[in-house]
Design an enzyme around this catalytic site. Structure first.
Site, PDB file in Angstrom:
ATOM      1  CG  HIS A  47      -0.662  -6.881   1.065  1.00 31.74           C
ATOM      2  ND1 HIS A  47       0.556  -6.832   1.711  1.00 31.74           N
ATOM      3  CD2 HIS A  47      -1.184  -8.094   1.356  1.00 31.74           C
ATOM      4  CE1 HIS A  47       0.759  -7.965   2.349  1.00 31.74           C
ATOM      5  NE2 HIS A  47      -0.290  -8.754   2.163  1.00 31.74           N
ATOM      6  CG  ASN A  65      -3.330 -11.061   6.528  1.00 32.28           C
ATOM      7  OD1 ASN A  65      -4.362 -11.014   7.194  1.00 32.28           O
ATOM      8  ND2 ASN A  65      -3.209 -11.830   5.467  1.00 32.28           N
ATOM      9  CG  HIS A  98      -5.498  -9.905   1.461  1.00 35.18           C
ATOM     10  ND1 HIS A  98      -4.990 -10.917   0.674  1.00 35.18           N
ATOM     11  CD2 HIS A  98      -4.526  -9.628   2.377  1.00 35.18           C
ATOM     12  CE1 HIS A  98      -3.774 -11.248   1.093  1.00 35.18           C
ATOM     13  NE2 HIS A  98      -3.473 -10.485   2.135  1.00 35.18           N
ATOM     14  NE  ARG A 108      -8.541 -10.050 -12.319  1.00 38.87           N
ATOM     15  CZ  ARG A 108      -9.699  -9.557 -11.865  1.00 38.87           C
ATOM     16  NH1 ARG A 108     -10.139  -9.935 -10.679  1.00 38.87           N
ATOM     17  NH2 ARG A 108     -10.417  -8.716 -12.584  1.00 38.87           N
ATOM     18  CG  ASP A 109      -3.380 -13.138  -3.759  1.00 40.20           C
ATOM     19  OD1 ASP A 109      -3.146 -12.456  -2.750  1.00 40.20           O
ATOM     20  OD2 ASP A 109      -2.842 -14.256  -3.978  1.00 40.20           O
ATOM     21  CB  ILE A 110      -0.019 -14.972  -7.663  1.00 36.35           C
ATOM     22  CG1 ILE A 110       0.532 -15.718  -8.859  1.00 36.35           C
ATOM     23  CG2 ILE A 110       0.557 -15.479  -6.358  1.00 36.35           C
ATOM     24  CD1 ILE A 110       2.025 -15.482  -9.085  1.00 36.35           C
ATOM     25  CB  VAL A 128       4.102  -9.444   0.681  1.00 37.66           C
ATOM     26  CG1 VAL A 128       4.778  -8.345  -0.135  1.00 37.66           C
ATOM     27  CG2 VAL A 128       4.109 -10.758  -0.093  1.00 37.66           C
TER      28      VAL A 128
HETATM   29  P1  AMP Z   1      -0.066 -11.657   3.072  1.00 37.04           P
HETATM   30  O1  AMP Z   1       0.091 -13.106   3.446  1.00 37.04           O
HETATM   31  O2  AMP Z   1      -1.222 -10.972   3.722  1.00 37.04           O
HETATM   32  O3  AMP Z   1       1.231 -10.906   3.229  1.00 37.04           O
HETATM   33  O4  AMP Z   1      -0.456 -11.651   1.530  1.00 37.04           O
HETATM   34  C1  AMP Z   1       0.476 -11.695   0.488  1.00 37.04           C
HETATM   35  C2  AMP Z   1      -0.298 -12.083  -0.731  1.00 37.04           C
HETATM   36  O5  AMP Z   1       0.498 -11.817  -1.872  1.00 37.04           O
HETATM   37  C3  AMP Z   1      -0.690 -13.555  -0.791  1.00 37.04           C
HETATM   38  O6  AMP Z   1      -2.099 -13.675  -0.858  1.00 37.04           O
HETATM   39  C4  AMP Z   1      -0.006 -14.044  -2.067  1.00 37.04           C
HETATM   40  O7  AMP Z   1      -0.765 -14.999  -2.758  1.00 37.04           O
HETATM   41  C5  AMP Z   1       0.168 -12.776  -2.844  1.00 37.04           C
HETATM   42  N1  AMP Z   1       1.231 -12.788  -3.826  1.00 37.04           N
HETATM   43  C6  AMP Z   1       2.513 -13.191  -3.644  1.00 37.04           C
HETATM   44  N2  AMP Z   1       3.227 -13.024  -4.770  1.00 37.04           N
HETATM   45  C7  AMP Z   1       2.376 -12.491  -5.681  1.00 37.04           C
HETATM   46  C8  AMP Z   1       2.514 -12.097  -7.052  1.00 37.04           C
HETATM   47  N3  AMP Z   1       3.679 -12.198  -7.710  1.00 37.04           N
HETATM   48  N4  AMP Z   1       1.425 -11.609  -7.692  1.00 37.04           N
HETATM   49  C9  AMP Z   1       0.243 -11.505  -7.039  1.00 37.04           C
HETATM   50  N5  AMP Z   1       0.055 -11.846  -5.748  1.00 37.04           N
HETATM   51  C10 AMP Z   1       1.102 -12.347  -5.080  1.00 37.04           C
END
Ligand code: AMP
Length: 117
Positions: A103, A90, A105, A32-34, A99
């Protein structure tokens, strides 16, 4: 582009940073996204460190196929498949990638707008 050694999602895969597991197999991991942007917001990642779709290669075809197929199965499990959901990968600066480990979404549980911001 980050290397695996300082990659946040590689640390999640290694269990060094906690996450709420949704699905796991030999190729991919989902959690799950944080900072959820919808009632259901899951990230599906390859276990292999690939920085972005710009770095994905032909040899990654199987894992990327598994990523897409698993996302839909997860959407079904989460109860959002029938009403519909959104995939987003993204990529790079203009794609707002924060990140640097591929990934997917998976977003759903509410009406999503289009076009994205
Ligand atoms: P992006 O902006 O597409 O690179 O998405 C990165 C996603 O990682 C964002 O939606 C963040 O909320 C999510 N994220 C960052 N750190 C964590 C974490 N520790 N656990 C879960 N999701 C995270």
């Amino acid at each position: 582009m980050s290397e695996a050694s300082d990659c946040l999602f590689c640390k999640i895969l290694a269990g060094e940073i906690p996450s709420e597991t949704v699905y796991s197999d030999e190729l991919i991991y989902a959690f799950r996204d944080i900072n959820p942007q919808a009632p259901t917001h899951i990230l599906v990642i390859p276990r292999k460190h690939i920085s972005s779709m710009n770095e994905a290669a032909a040899e990654d075809e199987a894992v990327l196929g598994q990523l897409l197929l698993s996302g839909a199965r997860i959407a079904e499990q989460e109860g959002i498949a029938a009403d519909g959901f959104r995939y987003a990968i993204n990529t790079g600066e203009h794609g707002s990638q924060s990140v640097h480990h591929i990934h997917l979404h998976v977003l759903g549980g509410r009406q999503l707008g289009w076009p994205p911001g």
